[in-house]
Design a protein around this motif. Sequence first.
Motif, PDB file in Angstrom:
ATOM      1  N   SER A  35       0.863  -1.186   0.000  1.00 57.60           N
ATOM      2  CA  SER A  35       0.000   0.000   0.000  1.00 57.60           C
ATOM      3  C   SER A  35       0.893   1.228   0.000  1.00 57.60           C
ATOM      4  O   SER A  35       1.137   1.834   1.041  1.00 57.60           O
ATOM      5  N   PRO A  36       1.420   1.576  -1.177  1.00 54.13           N
ATOM      6  CA  PRO A  36       2.340   2.714  -1.244  1.00 54.13           C
ATOM      7  C   PRO A  36       1.658   4.013  -0.829  1.00 54.13           C
ATOM      8  O   PRO A  36       0.491   4.244  -1.145  1.00 54.13           O
ATOM      9  N   LYS A  37       2.378   4.826  -0.120  1.00 56.47           N
ATOM     10  CA  LYS A  37       1.881   6.122   0.319  1.00 56.47           C
ATOM     11  C   LYS A  37       2.690   7.220  -0.360  1.00 56.47           C
ATOM     12  O   LYS A  37       3.893   7.087  -0.570  1.00 56.47           O
ATOM     13  N   LEU A  38       2.003   8.304  -0.678  1.00 59.52           N
ATOM     14  CA  LEU A  38       2.658   9.413  -1.353  1.00 59.52           C
ATOM     15  C   LEU A  38       3.503  10.188  -0.353  1.00 59.52           C
ATOM     16  O   LEU A  38       2.990  10.821   0.571  1.00 59.52           O
TER      17      LEU A  38
ATOM     18  N   THR B 148      -1.327   0.379  -5.544  1.00 58.09           N
ATOM     19  CA  THR B 148      -1.273   1.615  -6.321  1.00 58.09           C
ATOM     20  C   THR B 148      -1.554   2.835  -5.462  1.00 58.09           C
ATOM     21  O   THR B 148      -2.193   2.756  -4.412  1.00 58.09           O
ATOM     22  N   GLU B 149      -1.071   3.965  -5.940  1.00 48.61           N
ATOM     23  CA  GLU B 149      -1.389   5.277  -5.384  1.00 48.61           C
ATOM     24  C   GLU B 149      -1.666   6.203  -6.559  1.00 48.61           C
ATOM     25  O   GLU B 149      -0.877   6.276  -7.507  1.00 48.61           O
ATOM     26  N   GLU B 150      -2.784   6.907  -6.511  1.00 47.70           N
ATOM     27  CA  GLU B 150      -3.224   7.715  -7.642  1.00 47.70           C
ATOM     28  C   GLU B 150      -3.188   9.195  -7.289  1.00 47.70           C
ATOM     29  O   GLU B 150      -3.589   9.599  -6.196  1.00 47.70           O
ATOM     30  N   VAL B 151      -2.683  10.009  -8.239  1.00 46.46           N
ATOM     31  CA  VAL B 151      -2.656  11.457  -8.045  1.00 46.46           C
ATOM     32  C   VAL B 151      -3.097  12.128  -9.339  1.00 46.46           C
ATOM     33  O   VAL B 151      -3.036  11.537 -10.419  1.00 46.46           O
TER      34      VAL B 151
ATOM     35  N   ILE C 125       7.144   7.847  -3.330  1.00 45.55           N
ATOM     36  CA  ILE C 125       6.316   7.003  -2.483  1.00 45.55           C
ATOM     37  C   ILE C 125       7.165   6.447  -1.354  1.00 45.55           C
ATOM     38  O   ILE C 125       8.386   6.334  -1.457  1.00 45.55           O
TER      39      ILE C 125
END
Length: 744
Positions: free
Chosen positions: A655-658, A736-739, A676
């Motif tokens: 659970s990658p974090k920005l 995933t991490e979405e921006v 990340i």
Amino acid sequence: MTESVFTIDTIEATPDCSTLSWNDPVVKTPQGQRVTIWDSAKENEFKNAIDGSTHPATFLLPNANPPTIPIHIHGSISLEFEPDGNTKGLVTASLGSLDLFRAAVIVGSQDQVVVIDKVELVNAYTRLPTRSSGDFQFRLELYHPKAKNPILAKRTPRLEISFALGPCPSSETSPNNRVRADFGGRYPVILLRLFFPSLSEALSIAGIHPPVAPETWYIKRAVDTIWKFGTTPDVNKSVRIPRKIHYDNVNGAPSYGVSPKGVGTFQLSRWAKAQFDQCNCQDLAAIVQLACNVLVSGPNSIEVVDSRWIEHRPHGFLNPGTLFGWPEYPRCNNPTWKNKDAVWKFAECPVAKVDTATGYPLEGFAQHSWVEIVLPGDTGPGTVLDATLGLLSRGGQPETGSTPRGAYLNTSLIQTTVNPNPLGNGTTKTTANPNGDCLQTPESGPDIGLKAISLTKILSPISRVALKSMEDIATDTERPLDPTFDGTNPEEPPRNFVCADLTVPKLHELAEPVLGQTTIGVSEYLVGTTGAQVLAGLDVAAEPDMEAPPTSVFIEVTAYLDLLDAAMAVTDRLNSSSTGRAPYKKSPENDRVGDMSYVSPIEVFFARSNVFVRVFGNGLAPGVDYAPKFLAVGRALDAHMSQRLVGRPELPMPSPKLGQGPPETVPVGGIFTLAITEDSAATTLVEKVAHVEDSSVLQWLGPKFDDGRFEFLATKKGITKVVLVVAHESHLLPGTEEVSVTVV
């Protein structure tokens, strides 16, 4: 001082187009950015291949008079005489005997620094893109009576400079709604090395007799270049491959990721390395279409030859010729003659195994894919590009754009004796002509043609196009195929996700007891939003208990987030063959691997829950059945995976974090970084990638960093979504991490 000295220290460039480097698939020369493309202090770091550079620069051919490009040269001059005030001079760069660019300089002292901010093109070709690469010779000529001209630079900088006739094409730039490959806003240097002619080649076109149109010359050269992948490791001066590729004469199946309609992801980076020594017509149509895709013109990058992918189903019996990669058989008319079970089983065709006119055994294509083009000025329906077969009647050479479809079908397919007519009618399927058997976009429907290519380490989503119904597949499995089956039923929690170690070292460990002594030759990971893939290539030592051991065995494992995708991967593989029979046999119940498995003499594939596995090889001996060994490798892997099946809630997911987000807005031309942070489920990142929804707005500059950072270049005003993807260190499934990024 006994002689004058001219030194080049560094060369910089501000390219018009981003170029994706080879081997290390990153953008080191982004468009609009001033970057170093050669440095005398570390010149070996800029060399790649025989004549290529690690920092290739791509420009648009300038329209100004005189034509200039932003190449910036820094150096020095030490003269053996004292110049007179402001002595004029000229710095010229040449490659071989051809001058490419020059710049005027003023020399005011005996020792001085030379700074050149732009250069003027000496020779250029306006009808085709070109590429000039190698060790450039720079010379200085001074207009002074004491000068001993020319003064040659002591070093010969390694440069790779290409000129395109339009910006990097995208899938959105076709005015005729044709399907186009999406390059992510970056020219892949491997395509430029394969298909952009050198400037000297292009300039020689004017001397050809009878005269030939430059576009016609380019297309023939491109298909001939592809044909060389099957005949010589020296494809051209810039591209040399470790092995030849040949048509799969057992299964007639693709090796590089595309389906009969071009759907899927063509693995360009693997093709350029000849990673696998077999292919089929779909692989060849894909690389042919890419050669057409980079021949563009104008600010909107309109493709010059308007290429379109053609799928013909059914096809027919072949007239004799040279099958791709098999020059030793110039009268081949059976594409899968090495399969001991080869027999034509297509319902519409008379069962006949021998052409009575020639006595050769027959098996045809049930499906065939090629590319058609319309050259500038032509008004006809198009001509054929086909690198699969070089007809005997054409001297064993492939179709390079001189033959219309009707004539191509009449000459390439047997019209007499066994089969009076081609199996199909050869017309395009449209609403008005529903019985046409040639499919193309947009006339026959959307998305027929190559759209996705693998350049970096991105795994694209699997095609949801399959010919075999999912009901048929469901009957082959031990469980119902329900994409909503997520492991949340408290009464009977299903254990449908593989949580085992799927990394290359583990695959090697599992396979070695079966294959004997092996070493890891290929270790590759692809990551996407829907799953991840690992490719382990194991080089095999000669073993006494293995008949004709392959040179290498590949284990390709793809783990999907969606259970249905693994089953769909099976159907795609089953339907990928061009032959008229099913080349793969379903494993019997007592010898099955996974939920369902299929075998041929040279390949085994199966699905276990959310994982799809293929086992195949390079350097396979004709007539040898490798299925037992490959099946044993698959069985060892399946046993390993079966011990670690868990429900979806139990699956540890990254659970990658920005850690570093984007600026509120980014100006066009700006470069910024996203970062990340890791979590306990992915303490070691196997691989990480970025997916940009609109590559015309934003370019990912490639996997430059190993510490969780991603670098991007803003190229056009707009808003786009960016998905950062991280694979789990063991079971590979991605988080995933979405921006959202706004470019102004």
